[in-house]
Design a protein around this motif. Structure first.
Motif, PDB file in Angstrom:
ATOM      1  N   GLU A 158     -12.387   4.277   5.169  1.00  0.00           N
ATOM      2  CA  GLU A 158     -12.746   5.453   4.377  1.00  0.00           C
ATOM      3  C   GLU A 158     -14.064   5.188   3.651  1.00  0.00           C
ATOM      4  N   GLY A 166       1.786   9.771  -0.991  1.00  0.00           N
ATOM      5  CA  GLY A 166       0.638  10.616  -1.311  1.00  0.00           C
ATOM      6  C   GLY A 166      -0.508   9.782  -1.828  1.00  0.00           C
ATOM      7  N   ARG A 167      -1.577  10.474  -2.116  1.00  0.00           N
ATOM      8  CA  ARG A 167      -2.786   9.784  -2.524  1.00  0.00           C
ATOM      9  C   ARG A 167      -2.601   9.037  -3.846  1.00  0.00           C
ATOM     10  N   MET A 168      -3.001   7.786  -3.841  1.00  0.00           N
ATOM     11  CA  MET A 168      -2.879   6.976  -5.053  1.00  0.00           C
ATOM     12  C   MET A 168      -3.890   7.427  -6.097  1.00  0.00           C
ATOM     13  N   ASP A 169      -3.518   7.256  -7.360  1.00  0.00           N
ATOM     14  CA  ASP A 169      -4.489   7.475  -8.424  1.00  0.00           C
ATOM     15  C   ASP A 169      -5.184   6.165  -8.730  1.00  0.00           C
ATOM     16  N   ARG A 203      -9.347   2.941  -4.787  1.00  0.00           N
ATOM     17  CA  ARG A 203      -8.282   3.418  -5.668  1.00  0.00           C
ATOM     18  C   ARG A 203      -7.026   2.562  -5.591  1.00  0.00           C
ATOM     19  N   PHE A 247      -8.584   1.870   3.758  1.00  0.00           N
ATOM     20  CA  PHE A 247      -9.445   2.187   2.618  1.00  0.00           C
ATOM     21  C   PHE A 247     -10.888   1.759   2.900  1.00  0.00           C
ATOM     22  N   GLU A 288       0.359   4.297  -0.249  1.00  0.00           N
ATOM     23  CA  GLU A 288      -0.062   5.464   0.538  1.00  0.00           C
ATOM     24  C   GLU A 288       0.529   5.398   1.945  1.00  0.00           C
ATOM     25  N   ASN A 304       0.864  -1.166   0.000  1.00  0.00           N
ATOM     26  CA  ASN A 304       0.000   0.000   0.000  1.00  0.00           C
ATOM     27  C   ASN A 304       0.907   1.224   0.000  1.00  0.00           C
ATOM     28  N   GLU A 358     -13.979   5.921  -4.890  1.00  0.00           N
ATOM     29  CA  GLU A 358     -12.680   6.456  -4.458  1.00  0.00           C
ATOM     30  C   GLU A 358     -11.902   5.508  -3.546  1.00  0.00           C
ATOM     31  N   TRP A 359     -12.617   4.877  -2.629  1.00  0.00           N
ATOM     32  CA  TRP A 359     -11.911   4.061  -1.637  1.00  0.00           C
ATOM     33  C   TRP A 359     -11.358   2.776  -2.242  1.00  0.00           C
TER      34      TRP A 359
END
Ligand code: ADP
Ligand code: MG
Length: 622
Positions: free
Chosen positions: A373, A280-283, A308, A370, A275, A273, A305-306
């Motif tokens: 989230e 930073g935030r994954m695409d 991702r 995730f 992140e 993971n 989104e969660w």
């Protein structure tokens, strides 16, 4: 552009930065430049196929889409040619002279975030086109755009700081990149070496790949093959290729469906993971295809989104080919895909949790955040997600986790709540006064260690008809759930005595507490602070306080202070206040500060320490 005029351009500053690192890097995997260029050739071909399917007119209409690699051992050159969309003059400047594209951008970002010249990052991102300058003395990009009226052009650079564009002639549609290798990398121009590299990295390219005229691959869309025909090795290879990944896939889900939509999907959960490692935030990383034609490599809104962290491919024959990035999110088809695939993936996780608990636990440890989230953001899947959450509890061993479903199945029928306590650690929660009453009644309490956990259960509100309730809440009537099993105390204050003591205590504490009351739930501790605000536990209040450091001052609602009428300290206190009021006042302050500590609410322990020393002095002196 006039014939034979050579235009000179400086690379954008960011490009220079990337080039500098790439060229001077000690990175050993120089061979990836071939993968990067072949991927670009494949992307360009894919784009062309897409245009054709949409009925757009393209130059060199009947040209077959293949990727041709040729090596020249004696000259020390490699040429990579595609018949894809090619580039116009402005596109050359935009695409090869600035950083507007994904790979290099992510690389630069990670570089800035890691704050150092970390050469290994190149390996993790693959800096795309510029990687060629690791091995090239000079690079020439001959190109002709698919646009009917486009020019033949030649872009050239040695990667030092500038590039040139001049007109060319006789090019077919697409791009031909001629790489003159540096002396020490001439081995890449050997056919056997090029073949090894192409097979290793580019075996799945969706177009015929030719090396010096010999065909290397057959088109392999793994996700469209029946499961029984795909080996484990093939799945893993495809993951690395498709996700540009350097780890192994943790597990994957390969499925097809015919109703309500035709879907072929191959979804991977990575091992790492990223992140968690501060990248930073994954695409989003699940590409959308329609019958093998790429529609979008990272479509927004295709999955929640969660999700991702997922990698892979979703192919639906029902999608209109001309769907664009803009209309995608509004498309009811895409929403349907989203629902079907998310449900399916959640079901896979449920099965993992049931049948392969260890594997699920490992997944949870890396990717659980995730799912949390998801509970807070995704109302549609909340119930399913809640089932997948895992916590320690008062009935598990340390480091052993339980699900909310299991919690409910253990709870007594009369129990209409799911109790939890937030704290930094098991020791902190079990050392506090709140658990006592639950333990005495064998009522299970979930332990929430992460700051986000309490937001998660508050957001959820309930599960299976049971409300989430913090175990430090006021007005919990635990006796309706189960009777406490406690030894009857030797001494206990009667109602009148307690009432007088409570009034006196309230006077001592003044505004610091809202109310002093009899603690029905206390077993071993003399006192505790309970929560009068249903929506906010002590932990939440602490969080709020921390957040408000900068903002306007608002006082948290005064808490309720509960005393245990059966505790020896409280019984003694009632006698003490009549003969030594000063010492009794110190005891009250000490009890109050102790309760604040247990609730995690004491900011400054200095007063408490001073008082404690003063009391110790008395005790040791007498
Ligand atoms: P990325 O592939 O991640 O976008 P690259 O550095 O590999 O980044 O490529 C930069 C850009 O140059 C691509 O986005 C594309 O627009 C253009 N490009 C590179 N190679 C080709 C090619 N063979 N045909 C057409 N365009 C290309
Ligand atoms: Mg690329």
């Amino acid at each position: 552009m006039a014939d034979n005029k050579i235009e000179r351009f400086e690379f954008q500053a960011e490009v220079k930065q990337v080039l500098d690192i790439v060229v001077h890097s000690l990175y050993t995997d120089k061979e990836i430049f071939i993968r990067e260029l072949v991927s670009n050739a494949s992307d360009a071909s894919e784009k062309l196929r897409h245009l054709q399917l949409k009925g757009e007119s393209v130059y060199d209409e009947n040209l077959e889409l293949e990727i041709k690699v040729s090596t020249d051992d004696t000259a020390g050159t490699i040429t990579i040619q595609d018949f894809g969309i090619g580039m116009t003059h402005d596109e050359l400047v935009e695409n090869l002279g600035t950083i507007a594209h994904s790979g290099s951008k992510a690389f630069l970002k990670a570089l800035k975030e890691s704050g150092e010249r970390n050469e290994n990052l190149i390996g993790q991102f693959g800096v795309g086109f510029y990687s060629v300058f690791m091995v090239a003395k000079s690079v020439k990009v001959f190109t002709r755009s698919f646009r009917p009226d486009a020019d033949c052009l030649c872009w050239a650079s040695d990667g030092s700081g500038s590039y040139e564009i001049e007109s060319a002639s006789g090019e077919r549609r697409g791009t031909r990149i001629v790489i003159e290798l540096k002396e020490e990398y001439k081995s890449f121009a050997r056919k056997s070496e090029a073949e090894r590299i192409l097979k290793r990295y580019s075996g799945f390219v969706q177009f015929p790949l030719l090396l010096n005229g010999d065909k290397l691959n057959t088109v392999q869309a793994v996700w469209l093959k029946p499961k029984s025909e795909v080996s484990e090795e093939e799945y893993k290879e495809f993951y690395k290729f498709q996700a540009n990944a350097f780890d192994e896939p943790r597990f994957w889900l390969h499925f097809s469906a015919d109703a309500p939509l035709t879907i072929n999907a191959l979804l991977y959960v990575p091992t790492e993971n990223l992140e968690r490692f501060g990248f930073g935030r994954m695409d989003a990383g699940v590409a959308l295809y329609c019958r093998k034609v790429l529609i979008d490599s990272d479509p927004k809104g295709l999955l929640p989104e969660w999700l991702r962290f997922l990698r892979g491919v979703i192919d639906s024959a029902d999608l209109p080919l001309n769907i664009s990035r803009e209309t995608m999110q509004d498309s009811s088809l895409v929403q349907k895909l989203n629902r079907v695939i998310t449900k399916r993936f959640l079901k896979t996780l449920e099965e993992k949790a049931e049948r392969h608990a260890e594997e699920y636990r490992a997944f949870w440890d890396s990717f659980g955040l995730f799912l949390k989230e998801g509970v807070t953001m995704d109302f549609t899947h909340r119930e399913q997600l809640l089932k997948l959450l895992r916590f320690e509890s008062s009935m598990t061993d340390a480091d052993e986790l339980t699900g909310i479903g299991d919690y409910c199945s253990r709870a007594a029928e009369a129990q209409k709540q799911i109790f939890y306590l937030a704290g930094n650690s098991r020791a902190a929660i079990e050392g506090g006064p709140y658990l006592e009453a639950f333990r005495a009644r064998k009522i299970e309490v979930l332990y929430l260690y992460e700051p986000i956990d309490e937001f998660v259960v508050n957001h959820a509100g309930e599960y299976g008809g049971k409300r989430f309730v913090s175990a430090d809440a006021d007005d919990l009537d635990l006796d309706t759930i189960a009777d406490a099993i406690v030894d009857s105390p030797k001494e206990s204050l009667d109602d009148d005595a307690f009432k007088a003591l409570a009034e006196w205590t309230k006077e001592q504490l003044g505004e610091r507490v809202g109310e002093v009351a009899r603690g029905k739930r206390l077993v071993d501790s003399p006192a505790m602070i309970v929560n009068t605000d249903k929506m906010m536990s002590a932990q939440m209040r602490k969080l709020m306080k921390a957040m408000q450091k900068e903002g306007p001052e608002t006082t948290p609602p005064p808490a309720k202070f509960e005393l245990n009428p059966s505790h020896p300290i409280i019984c003694n206190l009632d006698r003490l206040r009549k003969c030594d009021a000063d010492l009794a006042r110190q005891v009250v302050d000490q009890l109050y500060d102790g309760a604040l500590i247990a609730a995690g609410l004491l900011d400054d322990p200095s007063e408490m320490l001073k008082r404690s020393y003063a009391m110790l002095e008395r005790v040791t002196g007498s």
